[in-house]
Design a protein around this motif. Sequence first.
Motif, PDB file in Angstrom:
ATOM      1  N   LYS A  66       4.188   4.540  -7.510  1.00  0.00           N
ATOM      2  CA  LYS A  66       3.101   5.172  -8.066  1.00  0.00           C
ATOM      3  C   LYS A  66       3.007   5.673  -9.668  1.00  0.00           C
ATOM      4  O   LYS A  66       2.225   5.510 -10.318  1.00  0.00           O
TER       5      LYS A  66
ATOM      6  N   ASN B  92      -7.928   1.771   0.977  1.00  0.00           N
ATOM      7  CA  ASN B  92      -6.768   1.056   0.778  1.00  0.00           C
ATOM      8  C   ASN B  92      -7.319  -0.092  -0.445  1.00  0.00           C
ATOM      9  O   ASN B  92      -7.735  -1.154  -0.274  1.00  0.00           O
TER      10      ASN B  92
ATOM     11  N   GLU C  27      -4.851  -1.918  -2.363  1.00  0.00           N
ATOM     12  CA  GLU C  27      -3.627  -2.309  -2.655  1.00  0.00           C
ATOM     13  C   GLU C  27      -3.743  -3.758  -3.569  1.00  0.00           C
ATOM     14  O   GLU C  27      -3.052  -3.832  -4.492  1.00  0.00           O
TER      15      GLU C  27
ATOM     16  N   ARG D  12       1.859   4.288  -3.284  1.00  0.00           N
ATOM     17  CA  ARG D  12       2.004   5.674  -2.969  1.00  0.00           C
ATOM     18  C   ARG D  12       3.015   6.562  -2.906  1.00  0.00           C
ATOM     19  O   ARG D  12       3.110   7.772  -2.773  1.00  0.00           O
TER      20      ARG D  12
ATOM     21  N   HIS E 181      -7.054   5.570  -3.635  1.00  0.00           N
ATOM     22  CA  HIS E 181      -6.113   4.905  -3.097  1.00  0.00           C
ATOM     23  C   HIS E 181      -4.949   5.928  -2.921  1.00  0.00           C
ATOM     24  O   HIS E 181      -4.421   6.075  -1.569  1.00  0.00           O
ATOM     25  N   LEU E 182      -4.598   6.690  -3.835  1.00  0.00           N
ATOM     26  CA  LEU E 182      -3.668   7.825  -3.481  1.00  0.00           C
ATOM     27  C   LEU E 182      -4.066   8.788  -2.585  1.00  0.00           C
ATOM     28  O   LEU E 182      -3.220   9.649  -1.936  1.00  0.00           O
TER      29      LEU E 182
ATOM     30  N   SER F  51      -5.159   8.242   0.346  1.00  0.00           N
ATOM     31  CA  SER F  51      -5.207   7.474   1.692  1.00  0.00           C
ATOM     32  C   SER F  51      -6.368   7.155   2.472  1.00  0.00           C
ATOM     33  O   SER F  51      -6.505   6.801   3.644  1.00  0.00           O
TER      34      SER F  51
ATOM     35  N   ARG G 206       0.688  -1.013  -0.044  1.00  0.00           N
ATOM     36  CA  ARG G 206      -0.051   0.105   0.049  1.00  0.00           C
ATOM     37  C   ARG G 206       0.885   1.265  -0.144  1.00  0.00           C
ATOM     38  O   ARG G 206       0.588   2.450  -0.760  1.00  0.00           O
ATOM     39  N   HIS G 207       2.184   1.158   0.530  1.00  0.00           N
ATOM     40  CA  HIS G 207       2.690   2.459   0.875  1.00  0.00           C
ATOM     41  C   HIS G 207       3.706   2.389  -0.403  1.00  0.00           C
ATOM     42  O   HIS G 207       3.977   3.610  -0.925  1.00  0.00           O
TER      43      HIS G 207
END
Length: 620
Positions: free
Chosen positions: A564, A600, A602, A560, A594-595, A597, A556-557
Amino acid sequence: MCGIVGFTHPDEVDRAVIDAMTECLKRRGPDAHGVHVESPDVHLGHRLLSVQDLTGRAGQPMGNEEGTIHIVYNGECYNHRELRRLLPDVRWRSTGDTETLLRLYEKFGEQFIDKVNGMFALAIHDKRSRKLLLYRDRLGEKPLYYAKAGAAFLFASDPAAFLKHPKFSREIDPAGVAQFFTYNYLGDSRSIYRNVKRLPAAHYLVHDLARDELKIHRYWSPENVAAERRHASDVEYCEEFRELFFDAVRMRTLSDVPLGCFLSGGIDSSSIAYALTKAGAGEVRTFNIGFAEKQYDESGYAEQVAGILGTTHESFRAQPKDCLPLIGELPEVCGEPFADPSILPMMLLSRMTRQKVTVALSGDGGDELFLGYDRYELAQRVQRTFRSVPGGVRRIGAAVATIIPNYRLRMVAQGLQYHDDEDLYASVFIGWNAPFAHKLLTPEVRSAYRLRRDRFHRTLHRNRRLPLVEQAGIADLQHYLPDDVLTKVDRATMHYSLEGRAPMLDHRLVHFAQALPPHLRMGGGSQKVILRKLLGEVLPRPLLERPKAGFAVPLRHWLRGELKSMMRDLLSPSSLRTHGFLNEDFVQRLIRDHLSSRWNFERQLWALMVFQIWHNAQEQ
């Protein structure tokens, strides 16, 4: 470990075709290759990773003295030395297991496979009966695909080999696309290609060359074992399990090359490492991979276990810069779209391990056999909590579920609409739920696939008399395990010519686990109870009772951050238009949400990226 390939064709085919198809499997078998042609009917190819009998006498394809039977084989037969005692009159030419299987078939015919304890995908051409037989192991550790290409019948360890056959069509199956975005992998007997199928685990196929007929037979099943439960004390069960488990690990130390063990510090891999120290195989080498992000890192636990067991331990700490270059390799590694992101650390771990050993034991299968997944407890909790909820309230809760940002809570809330246990568990398990799939896929793709008729749902329904968690475990054992977990391990390890072995999947152990009283698998707020009792002999309680971490990546991180730009490029409207399977506007909304936040996505976005990377590779 090896790669196998072959085809039948009624007309003459250039020898270069089987050579090219065999070359596609080089990473699965870098040490040697061989081809056998029974002109014009049958072409067999083999790539070898040398693990047993390094003399060269066990080369493949291997035939009998009369030249009437030939075999190509990928895998290991762990009891082949014992099986040779059934064949006292044979004058052996090699010490490897390939010849053992050839001779067993020669004496016992199609049912010879019942005697084999191992992992395997193999093909036998019997010139006497004019039949080609394909076999896949009981739990699906080794892959085996087959296809029709005009008048030709093809088989291979990897569907990429089919692309080298001049008659093969690359046409994509819309039902395969829909299934991929439902589960994040391809399952059942389905492939991403319209004319390709997978031979299911525990099945064998007979191709009658004279009649051009295919028949598929099941030779083993883990179902209906619970009825065989006997009256024994917990102590007796634990003693029997210890003996059987240690024997399964000992059998898998059979090797003429260096051997080690993956060690995460979790219950499954720690159990394997512990049994390995008792197997009399000398120095035990263990290998681990960790991440800088603490919530994904188990390396500290692995080091503690290694210290207690006295193994020679090596650990590798992965950074995003290590994983990201591997993403572009996924089409070559997997051959088809495959969206379990843990394949990335599995590839890194396999690459590191291969620098030291050629064979690595793993704890795969422990979660399915001993009910270790968190979703089993979650499904059970949902079942207990909401069975008394009135139907109207259920429907409202299910409707509200579509706007819940948290993935797990959304799955639970959607379970409110189901009255049958199999539908409830499927709602907890499936990565893409029905509303998402409905919005993502175009109408043509949606209509090609019937979710409730696939083999996963049929297995759940067939075992509906079992308690929910046992019902779920038996379904995962036959579907999620071979189609996701074992696919990941096979593709990652074989990409680096590393042989992976899973002692938990000894079919004797599977049978024993299915017949255990439920409380020795999951009970008293604990999972994998009998494994924890075994490890209690050597590990302290804090290591036994720590939360399950899993083999995850901080996806997920990355989506972003480091990924990305790649995500935006791969999933741009112009990129998606190259195939027309997906709703472009819906995909762009997923990216934005998703971006931000707030949500999620992912899992969904990673599946989309993987599919797009695979599709782009097909177009090149």
